[in-house]
Design a protein around this motif. Structure first.
Motif, PDB file in Angstrom:
ATOM      1  N   LEU A  12       0.785  -1.054  -0.074  1.00 39.79           N
ATOM      2  CA  LEU A  12      -0.101  -0.133   0.300  1.00 39.79           C
ATOM      3  C   LEU A  12       0.850   1.154   0.147  1.00 39.79           C
ATOM      4  O   LEU A  12       0.518   2.241  -0.725  1.00 39.79           O
ATOM      5  N   SER A  13       2.015   1.117   0.635  1.00 35.14           N
ATOM      6  CA  SER A  13       2.943   2.429   0.911  1.00 35.14           C
ATOM      7  C   SER A  13       3.542   2.884  -0.482  1.00 35.14           C
ATOM      8  O   SER A  13       4.326   3.739  -0.578  1.00 35.14           O
ATOM      9  N   ASP A  14       3.254   1.791  -1.651  1.00 39.92           N
ATOM     10  CA  ASP A  14       3.905   2.246  -2.884  1.00 39.92           C
ATOM     11  C   ASP A  14       3.042   3.569  -3.386  1.00 39.92           C
ATOM     12  O   ASP A  14       3.423   4.398  -4.443  1.00 39.92           O
ATOM     13  N   LEU A  15       1.936   3.621  -2.718  1.00 39.66           N
ATOM     14  CA  LEU A  15       1.132   4.876  -3.361  1.00 39.66           C
ATOM     15  C   LEU A  15       1.043   5.945  -2.259  1.00 39.66           C
ATOM     16  O   LEU A  15       1.457   5.974  -1.128  1.00 39.66           O
ATOM     17  N   ILE A 126       0.676  -6.508  -9.903  1.00 40.13           N
ATOM     18  CA  ILE A 126      -0.293  -6.004  -8.719  1.00 40.13           C
ATOM     19  C   ILE A 126      -0.227  -7.142  -7.800  1.00 40.13           C
ATOM     20  O   ILE A 126      -0.305  -8.417  -8.203  1.00 40.13           O
ATOM     21  N   ASN A 127      -0.094  -6.850  -6.437  1.00 42.47           N
ATOM     22  CA  ASN A 127       0.161  -7.796  -5.304  1.00 42.47           C
ATOM     23  C   ASN A 127      -1.249  -8.401  -5.065  1.00 42.47           C
ATOM     24  O   ASN A 127      -2.124  -7.578  -4.419  1.00 42.47           O
ATOM     25  N   GLY A 128      -1.704  -9.542  -5.185  1.00 44.92           N
ATOM     26  CA  GLY A 128      -2.787 -10.048  -4.947  1.00 44.92           C
ATOM     27  C   GLY A 128      -2.817 -10.555  -3.641  1.00 44.92           C
ATOM     28  O   GLY A 128      -3.719 -11.487  -3.028  1.00 44.92           O
ATOM     29  N   LEU A 129      -1.622 -10.584  -2.719  1.00 44.38           N
ATOM     30  CA  LEU A 129      -1.256 -11.217  -1.454  1.00 44.38           C
ATOM     31  C   LEU A 129      -0.171 -11.996  -1.437  1.00 44.38           C
ATOM     32  O   LEU A 129       0.218 -12.638  -2.398  1.00 44.38           O
ATOM     33  N   HIS A 134      -1.024  -7.575   1.934  1.00 49.60           N
ATOM     34  CA  HIS A 134      -2.348  -7.810   0.904  1.00 49.60           C
ATOM     35  C   HIS A 134      -2.834  -6.294   0.695  1.00 49.60           C
ATOM     36  O   HIS A 134      -3.986  -5.812   1.253  1.00 49.60           O
ATOM     37  N   PRO A 135      -2.323  -5.537  -0.142  1.00 42.65           N
ATOM     38  CA  PRO A 135      -2.661  -4.217  -0.500  1.00 42.65           C
ATOM     39  C   PRO A 135      -4.012  -3.807  -1.126  1.00 42.65           C
ATOM     40  O   PRO A 135      -4.851  -2.943  -0.665  1.00 42.65           O
ATOM     41  N   THR A 136      -4.594  -4.958  -1.979  1.00 38.62           N
ATOM     42  CA  THR A 136      -5.827  -4.734  -2.678  1.00 38.62           C
ATOM     43  C   THR A 136      -6.974  -4.804  -1.619  1.00 38.62           C
ATOM     44  O   THR A 136      -8.207  -4.261  -1.602  1.00 38.62           O
ATOM     45  N   GLN A 137      -6.804  -5.801  -0.534  1.00 34.57           N
ATOM     46  CA  GLN A 137      -7.734  -5.931   0.511  1.00 34.57           C
ATOM     47  C   GLN A 137      -7.791  -4.522   1.219  1.00 34.57           C
ATOM     48  O   GLN A 137      -8.857  -4.043   1.748  1.00 34.57           O
ATOM     49  N   LEU A 138      -6.754  -3.955   1.472  1.00 31.11           N
ATOM     50  CA  LEU A 138      -6.824  -2.555   2.360  1.00 31.11           C
ATOM     51  C   LEU A 138      -7.634  -1.681   1.191  1.00 31.11           C
ATOM     52  O   LEU A 138      -8.314  -0.685   1.976  1.00 31.11           O
ATOM     53  N   LEU A 139      -7.370  -1.443  -0.064  1.00 31.66           N
ATOM     54  CA  LEU A 139      -8.034  -0.638  -0.810  1.00 31.66           C
ATOM     55  C   LEU A 139      -9.447  -0.765  -0.416  1.00 31.66           C
ATOM     56  O   LEU A 139     -10.245   0.152  -0.489  1.00 31.66           O
ATOM     57  N   ASN A 171       0.016  -6.329   8.674  1.00 33.47           N
ATOM     58  CA  ASN A 171       0.945  -5.265   8.021  1.00 33.47           C
ATOM     59  C   ASN A 171       0.343  -4.351   6.881  1.00 33.47           C
ATOM     60  O   ASN A 171       0.936  -3.091   7.183  1.00 33.47           O
ATOM     61  N   SER A 172      -0.520  -4.665   6.232  1.00 35.51           N
ATOM     62  CA  SER A 172      -1.123  -3.566   5.460  1.00 35.51           C
ATOM     63  C   SER A 172      -2.027  -2.742   6.068  1.00 35.51           C
ATOM     64  O   SER A 172      -2.247  -1.353   5.631  1.00 35.51           O
ATOM     65  N   ILE A 173      -2.642  -3.086   7.058  1.00 34.47           N
ATOM     66  CA  ILE A 173      -3.418  -1.903   8.073  1.00 34.47           C
ATOM     67  C   ILE A 173      -2.531  -1.057   8.514  1.00 34.47           C
ATOM     68  O   ILE A 173      -2.718   0.085   8.710  1.00 34.47           O
ATOM     69  N   LEU A 174      -1.425  -1.555   9.008  1.00 37.04           N
ATOM     70  CA  LEU A 174      -0.309  -0.581   9.475  1.00 37.04           C
ATOM     71  C   LEU A 174       0.160   0.410   8.367  1.00 37.04           C
ATOM     72  O   LEU A 174       0.042   1.710   8.721  1.00 37.04           O
ATOM     73  N   GLU A 175       0.320  -0.312   7.298  1.00 36.73           N
ATOM     74  CA  GLU A 175       0.668   0.944   6.170  1.00 36.73           C
ATOM     75  C   GLU A 175      -0.700   1.711   5.924  1.00 36.73           C
ATOM     76  O   GLU A 175      -0.353   2.906   5.634  1.00 36.73           O
TER      77      GLU A 175
END
Ligand code: CP
Ligand code: NVA
Length: 334
Positions: A12-15, A126-129, A134-139, A171-175
């Motif tokens: 996620l932090s790539d954005l 794109i990372n699907g996990l 798991h960035p698309t989950q966080l989107l 981890n993605s929630i932290l991001e």
């Protein structure tokens, strides 16, 4: 049009914050104008490779439906029936696939593998996990939160993530906290805080960004006046099944159930879960756990809480598709 053209999304932090808000806003529009969006074949004739080294329902279907709606074609490359990693390295697979596809989605084990894939790919990855993120989950999760709070209020939202604080979703929630300023309480037994490095790093960075990450094992501290309670499975894909016994022992007092939801002291508290969830014995693994460990109350979430008025889980799951649709448009395959 604002475009993340040719960007990869490995975490996620790539954005940047603005890129994230752009993706969420577009996802909201696509959701509202769904019939129009369906006829909008902006990815006509584009080709997306979907690599899944692990199982998936939501991520796979979301990528497929989003691609179909946009007029793109997909190829599903599952754990078997292709050469990837068995006979051909990730590097060589990237060199080939990226020359005939316009984007590559990857779900796999080590995060290092997707880094290699993106390094040798000439199209967006794109990372699907992965085991780490798991960035698309966080989107989708942020889109779900956004449906109750505006972007400008992200910093006022307080989330508890309870259970396995070491996993990819956490981890993605932290991001997400780093990017948006969301306040995150990690609620877990002290003995399971093994990714201290990541947690402390996030604390540091999020405080700089105006966000806050706290970790506690005391539900009374963590839960009070919270807006969202989020949990995930106690044993993730790729982890040994033998871990269940220990994890149940450590985590059972961190189950999301009605009592815990009531402790939030907020009648509007909402329950989030990335799914799939172990909340009953209607699955093969659920049955096995019940039999092997005489445990009948659901795992990370009770059946009552899962289906309660507090639960947003199925809306959150549907938001996966809209978030991924927005992402595909934003990375500019056209
Ligand atoms: N939440 C999620 O990624 O679900 P799947 O494993 O079904 O794709
Ligand atoms: N932490 C879970 C997420 C599933 C969407 C896993 O990796 O299995």
């Amino acid at each position: 049009m604002f475009s993340l053209k040719d960007s990869c999304l490995l975490k996620l932090s790539d954005l940047s914050y603005l890129e994230l808000v752009y993706i969420l806003k577009l996802a909201s529009c696509l959701k509202k104008d769904n019939p129009i969006a369906k006829g909008n074949k902006i990815l006509y004739d584009k080709k997306v490779a979907l690599i899944f080294e692990k199982d998936s329902t939501r991520t796979r279907c979301s990528f497929e439906v989003a691609s179909f709606d946009y007029g793109a074609n997909i190829t599903y490359l599952g754990p078997f029936g292709n050469q990837i990693t068995h006979k051909e390295s990730i590097k060589d697979s990237a060199c080939f696939l990226s020359r005939i596809y316009d984007a590559i989605e990857y779900r796999g084990h080590k995060h290092k593998a997707i880094k290699v894939l993106s390094k040798h790919s000439i199209v967006p990855v794109i990372n699907g996990l992965t085991d780490s993120f798991h960035p698309t989950q966080l989107l989708a999760d942020l889109l779900t939160i956004k449906e109750y709070y505006s972007y400008y209020m992200f910093s006022k939202v307080r989330i508890v993530y309870i259970g396995d604080v070491r996993n990819n979703v956490c981890n993605s929630i932290l991001e997400a906290s780093l990017l948006t300023g969301l306040t995150i309480y990690l609620l877990a037994l002290r003995t399971s805080w093994s990714l201290k490095f990541y947690i402390y790093k996030s604390q540091l960075l999020s405080q700089k960004a105006g966000g806050n990450v706290f970790i506690t094992e005391d539900a009374r501290v963590g839960i009070n006046s919270i807006n969202y309670i989020y949990t995930d499975v106690w044993v993730s894909m790729g982890e040994s099944k033998t871990l269940w016994k220990r994890r149940i022992f450590y985590m059972r007092s961190y189950q999301v159930n009605i009592l815990l939801l009531l402790r939030a002291n907020n009648i509007n508290v909402k329950f989030l879960h990335c799914l799939p969830a172990f909340h009953d014995n209607k699955t093969t693994i659920g049955k096995h756990i019940q039999k092997a460990y005489s445990y009948i109350y659901g795992m990370e979430v009770s059946n009552e809480a899962f289906y309660s008025i507090y639960s947003l889980v199925f809306g959150q799951a549907v938001n996966r598709m809209f978030a991924i649709k927005s992402l595909l448009a934003s990375i500019g395959l056209y």
